[in-house]
Design a protein around this motif. Structure first.
Motif, PDB file in Angstrom:
ATOM      1  N   SER A  72       0.824  -1.205   0.000  1.00  0.00           N
ATOM      2  CA  SER A  72       0.000   0.000   0.000  1.00  0.00           C
ATOM      3  C   SER A  72       0.854   1.250   0.000  1.00  0.00           C
ATOM      4  O   SER A  72       1.999   1.235   0.481  1.00  0.00           O
ATOM      5  N   SER A 103       0.056   5.789   0.116  1.00  0.00           N
ATOM      6  CA  SER A 103      -0.997   6.783   0.292  1.00  0.00           C
ATOM      7  C   SER A 103      -0.463   8.176   0.050  1.00  0.00           C
ATOM      8  O   SER A 103       0.757   8.411   0.111  1.00  0.00           O
ATOM      9  N   GLY A 104      -1.359   9.086  -0.236  1.00  0.00           N
ATOM     10  CA  GLY A 104      -1.003  10.472  -0.437  1.00  0.00           C
ATOM     11  C   GLY A 104      -2.237  11.350  -0.353  1.00  0.00           C
ATOM     12  O   GLY A 104      -3.361  10.848  -0.454  1.00  0.00           O
ATOM     13  N   SER A 105      -2.019  12.605  -0.190  1.00  0.00           N
ATOM     14  CA  SER A 105      -3.118  13.569  -0.124  1.00  0.00           C
ATOM     15  C   SER A 105      -3.384  14.140  -1.505  1.00  0.00           C
ATOM     16  O   SER A 105      -2.485  14.140  -2.369  1.00  0.00           O
ATOM     17  N   GLN A 161      -0.764  15.844  -4.035  1.00  0.00           N
ATOM     18  CA  GLN A 161       0.609  15.359  -3.835  1.00  0.00           C
ATOM     19  C   GLN A 161       1.013  14.379  -4.932  1.00  0.00           C
ATOM     20  O   GLN A 161       0.204  14.014  -5.791  1.00  0.00           O
ATOM     21  N   ALA A 216      -8.822  12.130  -6.152  1.00  0.00           N
ATOM     22  CA  ALA A 216      -9.584  11.097  -5.455  1.00  0.00           C
ATOM     23  C   ALA A 216      -9.828   9.884  -6.353  1.00  0.00           C
ATOM     24  O   ALA A 216      -9.792   8.745  -5.894  1.00  0.00           O
ATOM     25  N   GLU A 261      -7.564   6.659  -6.518  1.00  0.00           N
ATOM     26  CA  GLU A 261      -7.567   5.602  -5.505  1.00  0.00           C
ATOM     27  C   GLU A 261      -8.002   4.297  -6.156  1.00  0.00           C
ATOM     28  O   GLU A 261      -9.102   4.180  -6.688  1.00  0.00           O
ATOM     29  N   LYS A 268      -2.117  -1.079  -3.253  1.00  0.00           N
ATOM     30  CA  LYS A 268      -3.354  -0.340  -3.017  1.00  0.00           C
ATOM     31  C   LYS A 268      -2.986   1.119  -2.734  1.00  0.00           C
ATOM     32  O   LYS A 268      -2.240   1.405  -1.796  1.00  0.00           O
ATOM     33  N   ALA A 293      -4.164   4.700  -1.567  1.00  0.00           N
ATOM     34  CA  ALA A 293      -5.199   5.433  -0.827  1.00  0.00           C
ATOM     35  C   ALA A 293      -4.957   6.923  -0.987  1.00  0.00           C
ATOM     36  O   ALA A 293      -3.827   7.391  -0.793  1.00  0.00           O
ATOM     37  N   VAL A 294      -5.995   7.648  -1.349  1.00  0.00           N
ATOM     38  CA  VAL A 294      -5.917   9.112  -1.436  1.00  0.00           C
ATOM     39  C   VAL A 294      -6.625   9.659  -0.202  1.00  0.00           C
ATOM     40  O   VAL A 294      -7.845   9.531  -0.059  1.00  0.00           O
ATOM     41  N   LEU A 295      -5.838  10.208   0.700  1.00  0.00           N
ATOM     42  CA  LEU A 295      -6.349  10.567   2.031  1.00  0.00           C
ATOM     43  C   LEU A 295      -7.147  11.870   2.016  1.00  0.00           C
ATOM     44  O   LEU A 295      -6.896  12.740   1.205  1.00  0.00           O
TER      45      LEU A 295
END
Lengths: 117, 110
Positions: free
Chosen positions: B9, B11-13, B16, B82, B85, B106, B108-110
């Motif tokens: 996994s 993730s990022g905002s 970003q 978004a 994701e 996986k 994830a877009v936080l």
């Protein structure tokens, strides 16, 4: 539009046979390899094998050799994946895809196969 | 062949950049410039995002880019949205009409 249309979902019992299909349209079916890919529940993609419909040259990935049979019918632009005796562990989504060079550019929507007693 | 190694996994905002790595061997990733990347949303078929290491198919946003160094390929997604994701899979040619997939990552877009 290039499309690969796969047959519908199947529910089978262990030991039964099954043949699922993948029909190509919008391109010359015989001039591209077709790849079959397995995706077990919650898991990643696994290449099962490929077939060149023009001459039915078929290559199986080692894990799937002897477990399934891949075939093609040029006259109907259809590739097939078949099992002679299903196991519960064959429960998965099966995708076909067109292989161009060394990548897969068009994918079917997948066929869900459920094997349960 | 063994599956290529990807992080499970990342993730990022939104806005970003994230990079997903794909490590193989000299028999696959390192031996050929034939790495492709696929995006898979839940319940959907995979979609080609990058091929031949760094080429983008028509219709794929230029936020997606690919590269390779030695036995490791990378997919970078800049300006995260978004809709990015999803699960991402790398795939490499491994000779003799053989391809090998990575285990999937996986995003994830936080």
């Amino acid at each position: 539009e290039v499309q690969l249309v796969q047959s519908g979902a199947e529910v089978k019992k262990p030991g039964e046979s099954l043949k699922i299909s993948c029909q190509g349209s919008g391109y010359t079916f015989t001039t591209y390899w077709i790849v079959w890919v397995r995706q077990m529940p919650g898991k990643g993609l696994e290449r099962m094998g490929i077939i060149y419909p023009s001459d039915s040259d078929t290559r199986y990935s080692p894990s799937f050799q002897g477990q399934v049979t891949i075939s093609a019918d040029k006259s109907t632009s259809t590739a097939y994946l078949q099992w002679s005796s299903l196991k519960a562990s064959d429960t998965a989504i099966y995708y076909c895809a067109r292989r161009v060079g060394a990548y897969m550019d068009v994918w079917g929507k997948g066929t869900t196969v459920t094997v349960s007693s | 062949q063994s599956a290529l190694t990807q992080p499970r996994s990342v993730s990022g905002s939104p806005g970003q950049s994230v990079t997903i790595s794909c490590t193989g061997t000299s028999s696959d990733v390192g031996g050929y410039n034939y790495v492709s990347w696929y995006q898979q949303h839940p319940g959907k078929a995979p979609k080609l995002m990058i091929y031949d290491v760094s080429k983008r198919p028509s219709g794929v946003p230029d936020r997606f880019s690919g590269s390779k160094s030695g036995n490791t390929a990378s997919l970078t997604i800049s300006g995260l949205q978004a809709e990015d994701e999803a699960d991402y899979y790398c795939c490499s040619y491994a000779g003799s009409y053989t391809d090998v997939f990575g285990g999937g990552t996986k995003l994830a877009v936080l």
